[in-house]
Scaffold this motif. Structure first.
Motif, PDB file in Angstrom:
ATOM      1  N   ILE A 196       0.826  -1.205   0.000  1.00  0.00           N
ATOM      2  CA  ILE A 196       0.000   0.000   0.000  1.00  0.00           C
ATOM      3  C   ILE A 196       0.860   1.255   0.000  1.00  0.00           C
ATOM      4  CG2 ILE A 196      -1.942   1.165   1.124  1.00  0.00           C
ATOM      5  CD1 ILE A 196      -2.481  -1.493   2.594  1.00  0.00           C
ATOM      6  N   ILE A 197       1.912   1.240   0.810  1.00  0.00           N
ATOM      7  CA  ILE A 197       2.817   2.384   0.913  1.00  0.00           C
ATOM      8  C   ILE A 197       3.916   2.277  -0.134  1.00  0.00           C
ATOM      9  CG2 ILE A 197       4.618   3.444   2.357  1.00  0.00           C
ATOM     10  CD1 ILE A 197       2.960   2.830   4.785  1.00  0.00           C
ATOM     11  N   GLU A 198       4.238   3.400  -0.741  1.00  0.00           N
ATOM     12  CA  GLU A 198       5.436   3.515  -1.562  1.00  0.00           C
ATOM     13  C   GLU A 198       6.488   4.181  -0.682  1.00  0.00           C
ATOM     14  OE1 GLU A 198       6.666   5.089  -6.024  1.00  0.00           O
ATOM     15  OE2 GLU A 198       4.752   5.687  -5.133  1.00  0.00           O
ATOM     16  N   PRO A 199       7.413   3.393  -0.111  1.00  0.00           N
ATOM     17  CA  PRO A 199       8.341   3.931   0.898  1.00  0.00           C
ATOM     18  C   PRO A 199       9.115   5.152   0.404  1.00  0.00           C
ATOM     19  CG  PRO A 199       8.491   1.544   0.825  1.00  0.00           C
ATOM     20  CD  PRO A 199       7.643   1.963  -0.350  1.00  0.00           C
ATOM     21  N   GLY A 200       9.122   6.187   1.252  1.00  0.00           N
ATOM     22  CA  GLY A 200       9.806   7.423   0.921  1.00  0.00           C
ATOM     23  C   GLY A 200       9.036   8.325  -0.006  1.00  0.00           C
ATOM     24  N   SER A 252       9.017  19.342   4.846  1.00  0.00           N
ATOM     25  CA  SER A 252       8.723  20.740   4.533  1.00  0.00           C
ATOM     26  C   SER A 252       7.315  20.840   3.959  1.00  0.00           C
ATOM     27  CB  SER A 252       9.725  21.264   3.503  1.00  0.00           C
ATOM     28  OG  SER A 252       9.531  20.608   2.252  1.00  0.00           O
ATOM     29  N   ARG A 253       6.779  22.019   3.902  1.00  0.00           N
ATOM     30  CA  ARG A 253       5.432  22.212   3.356  1.00  0.00           C
ATOM     31  C   ARG A 253       5.362  21.738   1.905  1.00  0.00           C
ATOM     32  NH1 ARG A 253       2.491  27.892   4.257  1.00  0.00           N
ATOM     33  NH2 ARG A 253       2.741  27.103   6.375  1.00  0.00           N
ATOM     34  N   GLU A 254       6.436  22.025   1.155  1.00  0.00           N
ATOM     35  CA  GLU A 254       6.447  21.626  -0.254  1.00  0.00           C
ATOM     36  C   GLU A 254       6.506  20.103  -0.390  1.00  0.00           C
ATOM     37  OE1 GLU A 254       8.489  23.811   1.156  1.00  0.00           O
ATOM     38  OE2 GLU A 254       7.637  25.687   0.352  1.00  0.00           O
ATOM     39  N   ASP A 255       7.357  19.461   0.411  1.00  0.00           N
ATOM     40  CA  ASP A 255       7.466  18.005   0.348  1.00  0.00           C
ATOM     41  C   ASP A 255       6.177  17.331   0.804  1.00  0.00           C
ATOM     42  OD1 ASP A 255      10.023  18.079  -0.635  1.00  0.00           O
ATOM     43  OD2 ASP A 255      10.997  17.812   1.307  1.00  0.00           O
ATOM     44  N   ARG A 256       5.538  17.917   1.798  1.00  0.00           N
ATOM     45  CA  ARG A 256       4.274  17.362   2.284  1.00  0.00           C
ATOM     46  C   ARG A 256       3.205  17.447   1.196  1.00  0.00           C
ATOM     47  NH1 ARG A 256       1.965  16.165   7.225  1.00  0.00           N
ATOM     48  NH2 ARG A 256       3.956  16.634   8.219  1.00  0.00           N
TER      49      ARG A 256
END
Length: 387
Positions: free
Chosen positions: A317-321, A346-350
């Protein structure tokens, strides 16, 4: 079997309380009625009966929660009468005790018998429970809810690959859609839980049981606090429980680990989508491998970073990273590191993670797709009956 409108599916399970098995049962019942089938569900009842009836299905109250061998045997005759009187076309068993009764009844009447293998169930000491579990591997078709379960079936029960249908559990993408959660709902829930906008929120959603990792999360929180004594954090443990003793134990353990001010246990939440939206990190911490992991999929559907153990189906389900983090199972240091990584986004990464997570769930774990594939299994077993 005649016209599609005359097809009748009977699903059997122990009860209709909150949980993944129950949710899938209701979802499939709704899809059946929409497709012109008659949807019957037999169980001992519970809070979700009303929801089942709202989607147009009929509930039949039977003592299917019991594991008493004599009662299971009695239930065979009861289910035979239910199947005969309702002209049932397909039987779908979703749990072991009712499956023993339903299989015997269906085979006696020559009705196709489908199972969904919802968990590893545990083999018990010396594999003693394997015989009891085996009924779930003995459907005419066996539905595996993840690649992990598919491999488990083949390895532990020697189920041939051609007999298994992989159907991942699905998320209701209308309910779990960030665009459908109003700011008013977010404000109401934040006020109810007394959350501060400046304090990060970690949420552990799901039934409060001994193996869902609540103690492990508390240990991870203690590690984070030791690393930064000035850190501010709220951890919402959200889910129903039948054990007040476990809640008391968790409360005492949080106090002993000096994180009682961070931990809040909420046993009743009627707006889980809003809960995800006010969460900075969603955590699945099960100490036993999850057969699927509904929390992991739902949280990603809401665009939340997810932390889950690297066992069971979480890695599917998760794509790690990219959409979340996998941590070493039962390792509080690894869990603390993963939570810290998610909080440090960071806000952008989120924002980028949120887009990827939503796209992944919509592409792979849609409830509509799950239901469509399940109904195709019913069509398949009915076709195999034809001369």
């Amino acid at each position: 079997m005649g016209e599609t409108s005359k097809r009748i599916c009977l699903q059997v399970l122990p009860s209709l309380r909150a949980g993944g098995v129950e949710r899938g049962t209701v979802d499939v019942a709704q899809a059946l009625t929409a497709a012109g089938w008659t949807a019957l569900v037999a169980s001992a009842g519970g809070p979700m009966v009303r929801e089942l009836e709202r989607v147009g299905a009929q509930h039949i109250t039977l003592p299917l929660k019991t594991k008493n061998p004599l009662a299971i045997r009695r239930n065979i005759d009861v289910l035979i009468e239910v199947m005969r009187s309702n002209n049932v076309s397909v039987v779908h068993a979703r749990s072991r005790a009712p499956a023993w009764s339903a299989r015997a009844a269906a085979r006696r009447l020559g009705i196709p018998f489908v199972t969904t293998f919802h968990g590893t169930y545990g083999l018990g000491p010396f594999g003693l429970k394997k015989f009891y579990n085996r009924v779930m591997a003995d459907g005419d078709v066996v539905i595996a809810i993840s690649e992990f379960i598919r491999a488990h079936l083949m390895q532990n029960y020697a189920v041939p690959a051609e007999k298994i249908r992989l159907i991942h559990r699905g998320v209701d993408l209308q309910q779990f859609d960030p665009a459908n959660v109003s700011s008013q709902r977010l404000i109401q829930l934040a006020l109810k839980w007394r959350l501060s906008e400046a304090t990060p929120v970690v949420m552990l959603p799901g039934r409060i049981t001994s193996w869902k990792g609540h103690h492990l999360v508390i240990d991870a929180l203690a590690i984070l606090r030791q690393r930064d004594p000035h850190m501010q954090l709220r951890c919402m443990m959200v889910g129903p429980t039948e054990s007040t003793h476990l809640v008391e134990t968790l409360t005492a353990y949080a106090e002993a680990r000096n994180v009682s001010g961070w931990v809040q246990i909420v046993q009743d939440c009627n707006d889980i989508p809003a809960a995800y939206m006010i969460t900075d990190v969603a955590v699945s911490a099960s100490t036993d491998p999850e057969a699927f992991g509904r929390v992991v999929a739902e949280a990603q559907a809401m665009g939340r970073p997810v932390v889950a153990p690297a066992h069971g189906a979480a890695g599917e389900i998760i794509e790690p990273g990219m959409t979340g983090w996998l941590f070493t199972p039962s390792d509080p240091v690894s869990l603390a590191n993963a939570i810290q990584s998610a909080l440090n986004l960071s806000r952008e990464d989120r924002a980028r993670l949120s887009i990827r997570a939503i796209e992944r769930v919509r592409a792979k774990f849609d409830k509509t797709e799950m239901c469509m594939k399940t109904l195709k299994v019913y069509d398949e077993v009915l076709m195999n009956l034809r001369p």
